[in-house]
Structures are given as structure tokens and as C-alpha cells.
Design a protein around this motif. Structure first.
Motif, PDB file in Angstrom:
ATOM      1  N   UNK A  82      28.556 -12.837  52.575  1.00  0.00           N
ATOM      2  CA  UNK A  82      29.006 -13.445  51.332  1.00  0.00           C
ATOM      3  C   UNK A  82      28.528 -12.606  50.146  1.00  0.00           C
ATOM      4  N   UNK A  83      29.448 -12.346  49.225  1.00  0.00           N
ATOM      5  CA  UNK A  83      29.089 -11.602  48.019  1.00  0.00           C
ATOM      6  C   UNK A  83      29.679 -12.301  46.800  1.00  0.00           C
ATOM      7  N   UNK A  84      29.082 -12.016  45.645  1.00  0.00           N
ATOM      8  CA  UNK A  84      29.528 -12.544  44.359  1.00  0.00           C
ATOM      9  C   UNK A  84      29.672 -11.351  43.431  1.00  0.00           C
ATOM     10  N   UNK A  85      30.783 -11.288  42.698  1.00  0.00           N
ATOM     11  CA  UNK A  85      30.994 -10.189  41.760  1.00  0.00           C
ATOM     12  C   UNK A  85      31.090 -10.731  40.340  1.00  0.00           C
ATOM     13  N   UNK A  86      30.401 -10.037  39.429  1.00  0.00           N
ATOM     14  CA  UNK A  86      30.458 -10.404  38.013  1.00  0.00           C
ATOM     15  C   UNK A  86      30.191  -9.166  37.180  1.00  0.00           C
TER      16      UNK A  86
ATOM     17  N   UNK B  30      26.675  -8.849  43.958  1.00  0.00           N
ATOM     18  CA  UNK B  30      25.451  -9.532  44.348  1.00  0.00           C
ATOM     19  C   UNK B  30      25.609 -10.094  45.757  1.00  0.00           C
ATOM     20  N   UNK B  31      24.630  -9.923  46.613  1.00  0.00           N
ATOM     21  CA  UNK B  31      24.624 -10.591  47.908  1.00  0.00           C
ATOM     22  C   UNK B  31      24.358 -12.066  47.632  1.00  0.00           C
ATOM     23  N   UNK B  32      25.067 -12.931  48.325  1.00  0.00           N
ATOM     24  CA  UNK B  32      25.088 -14.358  48.030  1.00  0.00           C
ATOM     25  C   UNK B  32      24.302 -15.141  49.077  1.00  0.00           C
ATOM     26  N   UNK B  33      23.384 -15.995  48.619  1.00  0.00           N
ATOM     27  CA  UNK B  33      22.582 -16.841  49.506  1.00  0.00           C
ATOM     28  C   UNK B  33      22.569 -18.270  48.986  1.00  0.00           C
ATOM     29  N   UNK B  34      22.413 -19.210  49.883  1.00  0.00           N
ATOM     30  CA  UNK B  34      22.105 -20.589  49.497  1.00  0.00           C
ATOM     31  C   UNK B  34      20.590 -20.674  49.414  1.00  0.00           C
TER      32      UNK B  34
ATOM     33  N   UNK C 206      20.474  -6.595  44.254  1.00  0.00           N
ATOM     34  CA  UNK C 206      20.770  -7.778  43.445  1.00  0.00           C
ATOM     35  C   UNK C 206      21.318  -8.897  44.323  1.00  0.00           C
ATOM     36  N   UNK C 207      20.938 -10.145  44.018  1.00  0.00           N
ATOM     37  CA  UNK C 207      21.455 -11.258  44.806  1.00  0.00           C
ATOM     38  C   UNK C 207      21.726 -12.458  43.902  1.00  0.00           C
ATOM     39  N   UNK C 208      22.576 -13.344  44.411  1.00  0.00           N
ATOM     40  CA  UNK C 208      22.929 -14.582  43.723  1.00  0.00           C
ATOM     41  C   UNK C 208      22.523 -15.738  44.620  1.00  0.00           C
TER      42      UNK C 208
END
Length: 70
Positions: free
Chosen positions: A12-16, A21-25, A54-56
Motif C-alpha cells: 500500500x502506498x499514498x502519493x501527495x 509514502x509507504x502506507x500503514x495502519x 517516508x510513510x503515512x
């Protein structure tokens, strides 16, 4: 906006703003149950910009947004 949450190769990734950003709960990190995110829902994210990784993190609520530089 140009924000995007996607699944690439089961990661899972998030882009902004051109950053990925690698995405985590956050609950996963704390080994707590994770509530599924509906595609049409809004989520709160904590963006961590560390050198090279970087991570989200999804969080239940952001009480006071701040920028912290260490």
C-alpha cells in the motif's frame, strides 16, 4: 486533489505532492485490530518524512496538527 492511495504489488502506498509514502495502519504497528477502510470514506493520516523511508499512518483522529522537526 492529487492525493492517491493505491495498491502496487500488494504494497500500500499514498502519493501527495509528488512524494510517495509507504502506507500503514497505526493499529497494525501496535498489534491491535484494524478496521477496514471503505473506498468512499475519509481517513486521517499522519505523514512521517524520514530520510529514505517516508510513510503515512492511518490514525483514528488527529487532535492537534503540528509539524515536528528533529
Amino acid at each position: 486533489s492529487g492525493e492517491e492511495l493505491s495498491l502496487i504489488s500488494r504494497e500500500k502506498i499514498f502519493r501527495r505532492d509528488g512524494k510517495t509514502y509507504k502506507f500503514y495502519h497505526f493499529n497494525e504497528i501496535l498489534q491491535l485490530p484494524v478496521m477496514p477502510i471503505r473506498r468512499d470514506s475519509r481517513v486521517s493520516l499522519l505523514l512521517l518524512e524520514t530520510p529514505g523511508k517516508p510513510c503515512a499512518l492511518t490514525v483514528d483522529q488527529i487532535i492537534k496538527p503540528e509539524e515536528v522537526v528533529i
